[in-house]
Every structure is written in C-alpha cells, then in structure tokens.
Write an enzyme that holds these catalytic residues in place. Structure first.
Site, PDB file in Angstrom:
ATOM      1  N   LYS A  85       0.846  -1.199   0.000  1.00 13.15           N
ATOM      2  CA  LYS A  85       0.000   0.000   0.000  1.00 13.15           C
ATOM      3  C   LYS A  85       0.880   1.247   0.000  1.00 13.15           C
ATOM      4  CE  LYS A  85      -3.718   0.028   2.631  1.00 13.15           C
ATOM      5  NZ  LYS A  85      -4.477  -0.141   3.906  1.00 13.15           N
TER       6      LYS A  85
HETATM    7  C1  E4P Z   1      -7.711  -0.048   4.853  1.00 10.01           C
HETATM    8  O1  E4P Z   1      -6.702  -0.630   4.800  1.00 10.01           O
HETATM    9  C2  E4P Z   1      -7.910   1.305   5.377  1.00 10.01           C
HETATM   10  O2  E4P Z   1      -6.729   1.831   5.797  1.00 10.01           O
HETATM   11  C3  E4P Z   1      -8.977   1.257   6.426  1.00 10.01           C
HETATM   12  O3  E4P Z   1     -10.076   0.548   5.892  1.00 10.01           O
HETATM   13  C4  E4P Z   1      -9.397   2.601   6.942  1.00 10.01           C
HETATM   14  O4  E4P Z   1     -10.521   2.470   7.780  1.00 10.01           O
HETATM   15  P1  E4P Z   1     -10.983   3.616   8.780  1.00 10.01           P
HETATM   16  O5  E4P Z   1     -11.391   4.808   7.990  1.00 10.01           O
HETATM   17  O6  E4P Z   1     -12.124   3.019   9.537  1.00 10.01           O
HETATM   18  O7  E4P Z   1      -9.807   3.928   9.654  1.00 10.01           O
END
Ligand code: E4P
Length: 218
Positions: A85
């Site tokens: 990522k």
């Molecule tokens: C996924 O990897 C994202 O970083 C995550 O779904 C973010 O979720 P949040 O907005 O609930 O922190």
C-alpha cells in the site's frame, strides 16, 4: 465482490479465515499500532495464518519515492502474496510507477478520496486503488457515489486496476460497495460478524432447536 478483513489482530484473522469468507487481509499503520508488535513481525504472523489463497496488504511509511520503493521491495520479499500500500500523493505515484516498471511488486494506492485520484493511480500502474468510503461519509460526502464513479470510469476505459473499498463501517457499506461494482471490500472483523447476524436467523434457529426437543427419539 471479494471480502478482505481489515485488521492485524491474529485471533480475528484466524476466525474469519476459518469461516472461509475472506480472500485477503489489509493493514495500515493505525491498525498495526493497535497490536503493539514490531511491524515486520506482525506482518509475518499474518502470513503464517492465511493460506496461499489470501492476499496481504501492508503499507509503506516513507514519504519519499525512493524510500517507498525500498520498503516495498523488503515487504514484498516477506511473502509472495504481499501487496504494497502506497499513499496517493506525488511521491506515492512516482513510487508506484517505478515499482511497476522495474519490479514484479504489486501496489495498492491508498487514501483515495476522488475519482481523479483513482484514475491517476491506475495510470501510474497500481494493481489496486483503495477509496475510503466511511471517511467520506464522515464528512457528509457520498462514499458510495465515489465507488460507482470509479467503477464506471474503469469499465468505460477497460482499466484492469481493482477497486478495494476501504473504511467500511457497516454491513450497508459492504452492500453499497458490491452494488457499485467494487472488486473487493475490506471489512473490519466487527462488521463481518454483524454481516453474519440476523435476528430472524437467531430466532429461527432457536425455534428449530426447541421444536426438535419435541420430536420422539429412538
Ligand atoms: C484499509 O486498509 C484502510 O486503511 C482502512 O479501511 C481505513 O478504515 P478507517 O477509515 O475506519 O480507519
């Protein structure tokens, strides 16, 4: 649409993996920090639980392209199913492009909040884009609309980059993502459990069990 689990908690990953419903695990620095483990150790532990049918997403921490590329290569070496990522920013796009042109490392552009960002990520060579549905809803925007916009653009232009909907906060978000044409939704453990439950299923099972007691036994 595939389901990933959005956690680095080993117990939670094991439980949903054994249920057979997940095809991947996603983490981010906030998720990793909750476990109180060294980053590489946490990632390795996850790879030991899930099978070769699961992808594992881990995020780079560097803010410059060269650093992101180096981190990405190290993370990718941990397991063949690692997807790296990379945050959507100028340096992030540059890193995605370098990795696409010079390695076999697969990337996911994260922190995507607009269709324009998703389009750039796909052009740079990201295998996945991760629009954040819940965080858009948090600021009064339409998360589901963004997912259908990206899906529409990718379909019109035959773009192969997959849409991983992140920041899902409820079963409704997951269904909206599926209807909008997402390839994957990454879902917190708690929300997967909410998806399992329905009061009519619970009551129906209790009634079946109660009525079974009345059936004469041998
Ligand atoms: C996924 O990897 C994202 O970083 C995550 O779904 C973010 O979720 P949040 O907005 O609930 O922190």
């Amino acid at each position: 649409m595939k389901i990933f689990v959005d956690t680095a908690n080993i117990k939670e990953i094991k439980e949903v993996y054994e249920m057979g419903v997940i095809s991947g695990v996603t983490t981010n620095p906030s998720i990793i920090s909750k476990e109180g483990k060294v980053f590489e150790d946490a990632v390795k532990e996850i790879t030991e639980i899930v099978g070769s049918d699961c992808l594992i997403f881990a995020e780079v921490i560097s803010l410059e392209a060269d650093g992101m590329v180096e981190e990405a290569k190290k993370l990718a070496a941990i397991h063949p199913n690692m997807i790296i990522k990379i945050p959507l920013c100028k340096e992030g796009l540059k890193a995605v492009s370098i990795l696409k042109k010079t390695t076999n490392v697969k990337t996911a552009c994260t922190l995507v909040f607009s269709a324009a960002q998703a389009l750039l990520a796909s052009r740079a060579g990201a295998s996945y884009v991760a629009p954040f549905m819940g965080r858009l809803d948090d600021i009064g925007a339409e998360g589901a609309e963004l997912i259908s916009d990206i899906a529409e653009i990718f379909a019109i232009h035959d773009i192969q980059t997959e849409i991983v909907v992140a920041s899902t906060r409820s079963p409704l978000h997951v269904i909206q993502a599926a209807k909008a044409g997402a390839n994957i939704a990454t879902v917190p453990y708690k929300v997967i459990m909410q998806m399992v439950e329905h009061p009519l299923t619970t009551n129906g099972l209790a009634k079946f069990m109660k009525d079974w007691e009345k059936v004469p036994k041998k």
